[in-house]
Write an enzyme that holds these catalytic residues in place. Structure first.
Site, mmCIF file in Angstrom:
data_model
loop_
_atom_site.group_PDB
_atom_site.id
_atom_site.type_symbol
_atom_site.label_atom_id
_atom_site.label_comp_id
_atom_site.label_asym_id
_atom_site.label_seq_id
_atom_site.Cartn_x
_atom_site.Cartn_y
_atom_site.Cartn_z
ATOM 1 N N LYS A 22 0.846 -1.206 0.000
ATOM 2 C CA LYS A 22 0.000 0.000 0.000
ATOM 3 C C LYS A 22 0.873 1.244 0.000
ATOM 4 O O LYS A 22 0.655 2.174 -0.768
ATOM 5 C CB LYS A 22 -0.868 0.013 1.253
ATOM 6 C CG LYS A 22 -1.512 1.363 1.556
ATOM 7 C CD LYS A 22 -2.355 1.394 2.804
ATOM 8 C CE LYS A 22 -1.610 1.637 4.067
ATOM 9 N NZ LYS A 22 -1.311 3.052 4.357
ATOM 10 N N ASN A 23 1.913 1.258 0.842
ATOM 11 C CA ASN A 23 2.712 2.476 1.009
ATOM 12 C C ASN A 23 3.736 2.684 -0.083
ATOM 13 O O ASN A 23 4.471 3.673 -0.070
ATOM 14 C CB ASN A 23 3.370 2.483 2.393
ATOM 15 C CG ASN A 23 2.330 2.692 3.484
ATOM 16 O OD1 ASN A 23 1.179 3.054 3.187
ATOM 17 N ND2 ASN A 23 2.699 2.437 4.712
ATOM 18 N N CYS A 117 -4.678 12.741 12.567
ATOM 19 C CA CYS A 117 -5.466 11.495 12.486
ATOM 20 C C CYS A 117 -5.344 10.826 13.850
ATOM 21 O O CYS A 117 -4.737 11.365 14.768
ATOM 22 C CB CYS A 117 -4.948 10.612 11.355
ATOM 23 S SG CYS A 117 -3.414 9.804 11.750
ATOM 24 N N ARG A 122 0.558 14.694 12.964
ATOM 25 C CA ARG A 122 1.123 14.380 11.641
ATOM 26 C C ARG A 122 1.221 15.617 10.744
ATOM 27 O O ARG A 122 0.564 15.749 9.725
ATOM 28 C CB ARG A 122 0.310 13.259 10.993
ATOM 29 C CG ARG A 122 0.364 12.021 11.886
ATOM 30 C CD ARG A 122 -0.275 10.836 11.286
ATOM 31 N NE ARG A 122 0.516 10.312 10.173
ATOM 32 C CZ ARG A 122 0.077 9.308 9.416
ATOM 33 N NH1 ARG A 122 -1.091 8.793 9.642
ATOM 34 N NH2 ARG A 122 0.811 8.861 8.419
ATOM 35 N N ASP A 305 4.538 0.498 12.002
ATOM 36 C CA ASP A 305 3.295 -0.084 11.467
ATOM 37 C C ASP A 305 3.106 -1.522 11.907
ATOM 38 O O ASP A 305 2.069 -2.119 11.613
ATOM 39 C CB ASP A 305 3.291 -0.031 9.931
ATOM 40 C CG ASP A 305 3.203 1.384 9.432
ATOM 41 O OD1 ASP A 305 3.430 1.616 8.245
ATOM 42 O OD2 ASP A 305 2.935 2.279 10.263
ATOM 43 N N ARG A 397 -8.908 -0.005 4.633
ATOM 44 C CA ARG A 397 -8.088 1.039 3.996
ATOM 45 C C ARG A 397 -6.711 0.477 3.629
ATOM 46 O O ARG A 397 -6.090 0.887 2.664
ATOM 47 C CB ARG A 397 -7.852 2.202 4.965
ATOM 48 C CG ARG A 397 -9.011 3.107 5.174
ATOM 49 C CD ARG A 397 -8.569 4.319 5.941
ATOM 50 N NE ARG A 397 -7.347 4.895 5.368
ATOM 51 C CZ ARG A 397 -6.731 5.957 5.856
ATOM 52 N NH1 ARG A 397 -7.198 6.552 6.944
ATOM 53 N NH2 ARG A 397 -5.649 6.447 5.290
HETATM 54 C C1 EPZ Z 1 4.374 6.891 6.264
HETATM 55 O O1 EPZ Z 1 3.591 7.927 6.821
HETATM 56 C C2 EPZ Z 1 3.437 5.701 6.137
HETATM 57 N N1 EPZ Z 1 2.346 6.045 5.220
HETATM 58 C C3 EPZ Z 1 2.888 5.330 7.512
HETATM 59 O O2 EPZ Z 1 2.078 4.171 7.359
HETATM 60 C C4 EPZ Z 1 4.065 4.985 8.427
HETATM 61 O O3 EPZ Z 1 3.592 4.699 9.717
HETATM 62 C C5 EPZ Z 1 5.034 6.177 8.477
HETATM 63 O O4 EPZ Z 1 5.447 6.537 7.144
HETATM 64 C C6 EPZ Z 1 6.280 5.876 9.296
HETATM 65 O O5 EPZ Z 1 6.932 4.754 8.762
HETATM 66 C C7 EPZ Z 1 2.591 6.062 3.892
HETATM 67 O O6 EPZ Z 1 3.701 5.800 3.441
HETATM 68 C C8 EPZ Z 1 1.434 6.398 3.007
HETATM 69 P P1 EPZ Z 1 6.426 10.176 8.352
HETATM 70 P P2 EPZ Z 1 4.178 9.434 6.849
HETATM 71 O O7 EPZ Z 1 6.379 11.452 7.596
HETATM 72 O O8 EPZ Z 1 5.076 9.640 5.694
HETATM 73 C C9 EPZ Z 1 6.795 13.469 11.702
HETATM 74 C C10 EPZ Z 1 0.210 2.811 7.726
HETATM 75 O O9 EPZ Z 1 -0.243 2.292 8.752
HETATM 76 N N2 EPZ Z 1 6.683 14.442 10.597
HETATM 77 O O10 EPZ Z 1 7.530 9.209 8.052
HETATM 78 O O11 EPZ Z 1 3.029 10.350 7.032
HETATM 79 C C11 EPZ Z 1 5.505 12.663 11.884
HETATM 80 O O12 EPZ Z 1 4.593 13.373 12.689
HETATM 81 C C12 EPZ Z 1 0.695 4.243 7.740
HETATM 82 O O13 EPZ Z 1 0.335 2.211 6.622
HETATM 83 C C13 EPZ Z 1 6.806 15.799 10.885
HETATM 84 O O14 EPZ Z 1 6.998 16.192 12.033
HETATM 85 O O15 EPZ Z 1 5.034 9.408 8.170
HETATM 86 C C14 EPZ Z 1 5.997 11.398 12.541
HETATM 87 O O16 EPZ Z 1 6.138 11.614 13.922
HETATM 88 C C15 EPZ Z 1 0.452 4.906 9.088
HETATM 89 N N3 EPZ Z 1 6.704 16.688 9.863
HETATM 90 C C16 EPZ Z 1 7.384 11.198 11.911
HETATM 91 O O17 EPZ Z 1 7.759 12.472 11.357
HETATM 92 C C17 EPZ Z 1 6.504 16.290 8.556
HETATM 93 O O18 EPZ Z 1 6.447 17.157 7.655
HETATM 94 C C18 EPZ Z 1 7.419 10.171 10.788
HETATM 95 O O19 EPZ Z 1 6.361 10.502 9.916
HETATM 96 C C19 EPZ Z 1 6.381 14.916 8.291
HETATM 97 C C20 EPZ Z 1 6.487 14.004 9.328
#
Ligand code: EPZ
Length: 418
Positions: A22-23, A117, A122, A305, A397
């Site tokens: 998915k990701n 969410c 996020r 995850d 989802r």
């Molecule tokens: C991706 O989300 C995945 N989703 C998530 O999978 C996964 O949990 C996550 O990466 C971490 O591995 C997709 O790829 C579609 P991040 P993403 O940006 O990119 C902070 C699932 O269950 N952050 O790597 O949104 C954020 O708050 C989903 O399949 C900022 O502060 O996650 C978090 O604490 C859930 N500012 C950390 O970084 C930003 O601009 C990592 O988030 C972006 C992120």
């Protein structure tokens, strides 16, 4: 809305095939916006989030359609709308992945802020800071990101926090920039590398994807391409836990063990037998798993995850352990529901302390987010008696037919209207 009715206690046996990731599918589909040519993606999982991004791409004017059961063709030649509306973005925050490609190819975009969410606020500040570094003018108005750019110019961008979609958004933006971009402290997830593979097939010049330093030499335009999506390492990990928690023996096919090293090692530490084989892994659950400590980390660490799924296993393990969630602020929504099934868990800040119990008892529980729902299904598979898991649109989802796949392994699980 549907719910799942699960009668616990059946050891899972047999073979299951893992769907495409998915990701990976989500950024790969967004990458189709970068070119006038058609991209063809194979091994596309049929799940909610993919349906959502296809709806968004169609809203923008791209032509996207299923070719057979697991192939999608996408042509963004006819894109006429540059706005990703709140109605769509609020259902899937990964919609923000259209921002970089729209700016790179059309120089303008209006994308709703995703909002938080269940698992945390996020923010997307790292996405926006990186795009501004590449030359975009960005303002936030009425809950939308308004952005425009003459043409992106290569820059050196350092991520304060490793961000998967942040890395992906900026890699796509930089692919059409003038000059070279360096992404430092980039996310190393396999899905980032899979996106770079597609972009390079489209004519991009990207090196280092999958490591923390990615170099993107901008080009004038990108062409169409064909690409097969990597298997879903989180779905594979979820089935490994399903085999372990039910004391079953499952052949998990079409997964890449190299993408799930940390999870495999942690399950083996807990006494689960896992053998790597040519087309996947074979998992044999012990009579009772041993409690092991877990701390989630960005890849290649233990995947956040997989945290909720591992917690389900630990609730019936021998001994006690700590599970620390270091990536998201609020990813313990499954705890209260597991407590209703008789688990012994105490949360203090970002750590859950779990004491294994002899058995869980079936109960009516409610899904709150994608991986929390997987955790509840896993617990119900081993609980004594019957459980019902409601609001499983969360599950749908991120998993393709999880209930049908579990039933094919012998689980007593049935989807009924709520
Ligand atoms: C991706 O989300 C995945 N989703 C998530 O999978 C996964 O949990 C996550 O990466 C971490 O591995 C997709 O790829 C579609 P991040 P993403 O940006 O990119 C902070 C699932 O269950 N952050 O790597 O949104 C954020 O708050 C989903 O399949 C900022 O502060 O996650 C978090 O604490 C859930 N500012 C950390 O970084 C930003 O601009 C990592 O988030 C972006 C992120």
């Amino acid at each position: 809305m549907d719910k799942l009715v699960i009668h616990g206690g059946k050891p899972l046996q047999g073979e299951v095939r893992i769907s495409g990731a998915k990701n990976a599918a989500l950024p790969l589909l967004a990458a189709g916006l970068l070119s006038e040519g058609e991209i063809r993606l194979e091994n596309v999982p049929r799940l909610g989030d993919v349906r959502t991004i296809l709806k968004l791409l169609a809203h923008l004017g791209a032509e996207a359609r299923w070719e057979g059961t697991e192939e999608v063709s996408l042509c963004a030649k006819g894109v006429h709308c540059l706005e990703a509306p709140y109605e769509l973005v609020k259902t899937m925050r990964a919609s923000v992945l259209v921002l970089g490609p729209l700016l790179a190819r059309f120089r303008q975009a209006r994308v709703s802020l995703p909002g938080g969410c269940a698992i945390g606020p996020r923010p997307i500040n790292l996405h926006l800071a990186g795009l501004a570094k590449l030359g975009a003018e960005i303002s936030l108005e009425e809950g939308y990101v308004e952005a425009k750019v003459g043409r992106f110019k290569g820059a050196r961008i350092y991520f304060d926090t490793q961000s998967v979609t942040g890395t992906e958004n900026l890699m796509m933006a930089a692919a059409l920039a003038q000059g070279t971009t360096f992404l430092e402290n980039a996310a190393c997830e396999p899905e980032v590398a899979d996106l770079a593979d597609l972009l390079n097939k489209m004519g991009a010049r990207i090196e280092g994807a999958g490591t923390a330093t990615i170099t993107i030499e901008g080009v004038e335009a990108l062409r169409g391409a064909r690409h097969r999506i990597i298997p879903d390492r989180i779905e594979a990990g979820t089935f490994a836990v399903a085999a372990a928690i039910t004391r079953g023996e499952v052949q998990i096919r079409d997964c890449l063990p190299d993408h799930m090293e940390a999870v495999i090692l942690k399950l083996q530490e807990a006494g689960v037998e896992i053998h790597k084989e040519d087309a996947g892994v074979r998992v044999k659950g012990p009579d009772r798993a041993k409690a092991v400590d877990v701390r989630t980390q960005p890849y290649p660490g233990f995947a956040t995850d997989m945290q909720a799924q591992m917690m389900a296993l630990m609730t019936v393990a021998e001994g006690h352990c700590s599970i620390t969630e270091s990536v998201f602020e609020n990813r313990f929504m499954h705890v209260n529901e597991l407590l209703r099934m008789g688990a012994d868990i105490r949360v203090a800040g970002s750590t859950a302390f779990v004491r294994g119990v002899e058995r869980l008892s079936g109960a009516p529980v409610m899904a709150t987010d994608l991986r929390a729902s997987a955790s509840l299904v896993l617990a119900a598979l081993v609980a004594q008696g019957t459980s019902t898991v409601s609001r499983i649109y969360h599950l749908d989802r991120g998993y393709e037919a999880l209930d049908r796949k579990l039933a094919s392994l012998g689980a007593e699980i049935e989807r009924v209207p709520e």
